[in-house]
Motif scaffolding. Structure first.
Motif, short mmCIF file in Angstrom:
data_model
loop_
_atom_site.label_atom_id
_atom_site.label_comp_id
_atom_site.label_asym_id
_atom_site.label_seq_id
_atom_site.Cartn_x
_atom_site.Cartn_y
_atom_site.Cartn_z
N GLN A 143 -1.95 28.05 -6.33
CA GLN A 143 -0.68 27.32 -6.17
C GLN A 143 -0.23 26.78 -7.53
O GLN A 143 0.95 26.87 -7.87
N LEU A 144 -1.17 26.21 -8.27
CA LEU A 144 -0.81 25.59 -9.56
C LEU A 144 -0.34 26.65 -10.56
O LEU A 144 0.69 26.48 -11.21
N ARG A 145 -1.09 27.75 -10.64
CA ARG A 145 -0.72 28.80 -11.60
C ARG A 145 0.71 29.29 -11.34
O ARG A 145 1.50 29.44 -12.27
N ALA A 146 1.05 29.49 -10.07
CA ALA A 146 2.40 29.99 -9.74
C ALA A 146 3.45 28.90 -9.96
O ALA A 146 4.55 29.19 -10.44
N ALA A 147 3.11 27.66 -9.64
CA ALA A 147 4.07 26.55 -9.78
C ALA A 147 4.46 26.35 -11.24
O ALA A 147 5.64 26.11 -11.55
N LEU A 148 3.48 26.47 -12.12
CA LEU A 148 3.73 26.17 -13.54
C LEU A 148 4.74 27.14 -14.16
O LEU A 148 5.33 26.86 -15.20
N LYS A 149 4.93 28.29 -13.51
CA LYS A 149 5.90 29.28 -14.02
C LYS A 149 7.35 28.86 -13.74
O LYS A 149 8.28 29.42 -14.31
N GLN A 150 7.55 27.90 -12.83
CA GLN A 150 8.91 27.64 -12.33
C GLN A 150 9.73 26.63 -13.15
O GLN A 150 10.94 26.58 -13.04
N ARG A 151 9.05 25.77 -13.91
CA ARG A 151 9.76 24.78 -14.72
C ARG A 151 9.02 24.60 -16.04
O ARG A 151 7.86 24.98 -16.16
N ALA A 152 9.68 23.94 -17.01
CA ALA A 152 9.03 23.69 -18.31
C ALA A 152 8.17 22.42 -18.19
O ALA A 152 8.49 21.38 -18.77
N PHE A 153 7.10 22.51 -17.41
CA PHE A 153 6.23 21.35 -17.21
C PHE A 153 5.52 20.98 -18.51
O PHE A 153 5.19 21.84 -19.32
N GLU A 154 5.30 19.67 -18.67
CA GLU A 154 4.65 19.19 -19.89
C GLU A 154 3.26 18.63 -19.61
O GLU A 154 2.49 18.36 -20.54
N LYS A 155 2.95 18.41 -18.33
CA LYS A 155 1.69 17.77 -18.00
C LYS A 155 1.34 18.04 -16.53
O LYS A 155 2.24 18.17 -15.70
N VAL A 156 0.04 18.13 -16.24
CA VAL A 156 -0.41 18.26 -14.85
C VAL A 156 -1.25 17.04 -14.50
O VAL A 156 -2.13 16.65 -15.28
N ILE A 157 -0.95 16.44 -13.34
CA ILE A 157 -1.80 15.36 -12.85
C ILE A 157 -2.39 15.81 -11.51
O ILE A 157 -1.77 16.60 -10.80
N GLY A 158 -3.61 15.33 -11.21
CA GLY A 158 -4.24 15.81 -9.98
C GLY A 158 -5.07 14.75 -9.30
O GLY A 158 -5.65 13.87 -9.96
N TRP A 159 -5.09 14.83 -7.97
CA TRP A 159 -5.97 13.98 -7.16
C TRP A 159 -6.68 14.87 -6.17
O TRP A 159 -6.09 15.80 -5.63
N ASN A 160 -7.95 14.62 -5.96
CA ASN A 160 -8.67 15.32 -4.90
C ASN A 160 -9.67 14.38 -4.28
O ASN A 160 -10.28 13.56 -4.98
N LEU A 161 -9.81 14.48 -2.94
CA LEU A 161 -10.76 13.62 -2.24
C LEU A 161 -12.15 13.77 -2.85
O LEU A 161 -12.90 12.81 -2.94
N HIS A 162 -12.47 14.99 -3.26
CA HIS A 162 -13.77 15.27 -3.88
C HIS A 162 -13.52 15.49 -5.37
O HIS A 162 -13.21 16.62 -5.79
N PRO A 163 -13.64 14.41 -6.18
CA PRO A 163 -13.22 14.51 -7.59
C PRO A 163 -14.02 15.53 -8.40
O PRO A 163 -13.51 16.06 -9.39
N GLU A 164 -15.22 15.86 -7.92
CA GLU A 164 -16.04 16.85 -8.66
C GLU A 164 -15.38 18.23 -8.67
O GLU A 164 -15.75 19.10 -9.45
N MET A 165 -14.37 18.45 -7.80
CA MET A 165 -13.69 19.75 -7.77
C MET A 165 -12.49 19.80 -8.73
O MET A 165 -11.91 20.87 -8.96
#
Ligand code: NAD
Length: 321
Positions: A143-165
């Motif tokens: 999802q992320l790889r495809a999303a990043l193609k759509q706009r000139a993003f400058e940064k990615v932020i992320g949250w996951n219930l299991h932070p080790e992932m």
């Protein structure tokens, strides 16, 4: 018929080709040229497997067929193959003869990534800079790889219930040359686009953790009972989906509709935005939300594209049935 084995898909299919196929079939669905058949999904009472079919017919693209498969929870441990297994079958709509059998595992990942990517292209603000991810499992990377193609993003932020992932998605951000920051859910207010892709059965993201103007693509909820965001967020947002019937029954909107926060008639087809019959985002402050439930026609469209590519380069295996 032609066979395209799973092992050949990675060399043949690109995220761009999946995007084109999915965008086109969403448009066909909205114009009434393509429709999905009711989904069958059964717990078969053997090795914990969930097995089913997703099928449909696209009169415009002349694509008829089904994806068969599901989830085998013990596969990895017992057989060293992935737990999600699927195969796509295409049929000649003029004669009913089977025309292709295509490995469906990688195609499922690519078509799902293409769906949120189509929604970002058509609904996110053009000046979106911060990409937010909720989820960091197998599908999150696609999802992320495809999303990043759509706009000139400058940064990615992320949250996951299991932070080790989280390193899974950090790796994709780095591949794209972007900084990555792990955040708490409150930190998602910084995001201009948020994609959620988890297997959660309760809401992670609250309505007030999303800023005005954000585009949210909820991609994990594809079964009754699953949920990723608070229903109040759907009430705040303009809601779009691949297919309204699935959105209200197995998609993220099932909860907001059941609670009377939104009605089925409030949900718009993303294909209508592609076709230009719905204007899409109406202001820079509007929250847009795409409920990506996953439809069989996405699989068929991608399979048809891959068969054409395999025939072109001579790798499709031809057999008489
Ligand atoms: P995965 O098992 O690799 O990852 C699961 C993710 O969900 C992880 O990030 C995990 O930390 C998170 N998670 C698990 N329990 C959670 C909880 N209670 N709260 C919040 N997060 C939780 O799975 P995957 O292959 O990445 O698939 C993710 C989801 O996407 C699945 O539910 C799958 O059914 C769905 N999916 C949807 C489509 C579609 O077309 N809409 C297509 C493919 C997969």
């Amino acid at each position: 018929m032609f066979i395209v084995p799973e092992r050949d898909i990675a060399d043949l299919m690109t995220q761009e080709a999946a995007y084109d196929a999915v965008e086109k079939v969403f448009a066909s669905m909205a114009s009434g040229d393509a429709y999905n058949f009711p989904v069958i999904r059964e717990a078969i009472g053997h090795v914990g497997a969930l097995y089913g079919f997703k099928g449909g017919f696209d009169r415009a693209g002349l694509t008829l067929g089904l994806k068969a498969g599901g989830y085998w929870p013990e596969n990895l441990e017992r057989h060293e193959i992935i737990n999600h297994q699927s195969t796509i079958f295409l049929f000649d709509p003029d004669t009913g003869r089977v025309s292709a059998m295509v490995g469906g595992n990688l195609l499922t990942a690519l078509r799902t990534a293409a769906a949120s990517s189509v929604s970002i292209n058509h609904l996110a603000r053009k000046d979106a800079k911060v990409m937010g991810m909720i989820g960091a499992g197998h599908q999150a990377k696609f999802q992320l790889r495809a999303a990043l193609k759509q706009r000139a993003f400058e940064k990615v932020i992320g949250w996951n219930l299991h932070p080790e992932m989280l390193p899974n998605i950090e790796e994709v951000a780095r591949e794209a040359g972007l900084p990555f920051e792990a955040v708490e859910l409150d930190g998602m207010r910084e995001a201009d686009v948020i994609v959620s892709i988890t297997s959660s059965f309760e809401a992670s993201l609250a309505a007030d953790q999303v800023s005005p103007g954000t585009h949210v693509a909820c991609m994990g909820t594809d079964t009754k009972g699953k949920q990723e965001v608070a229903p109040e967020l759907l009430a705040r947002a303009t809601v779009f989906t691949d297919e309204v019937a699935q959105s209200v029954s197995i998609g993220e909107a099932q909860h907001a509709v059941a609670q009377g926060l939104i009605a089925e008639g409030d949900i718009n087809q993303i294909g209508a935005v592609v076709n230009g019959t719905h204007p899409g985002r109406s202001s820079a402050d509007e929250i847009t939300l795409f409920d990506g439930t996953g439809v069989g026609l996405q699989d068929l469209a991608c399979a048809a594209a891959v068969v054409a590519l395999a025939r072109e380069n001579g790798t499709a295996i031809e057999v008489e049935v």
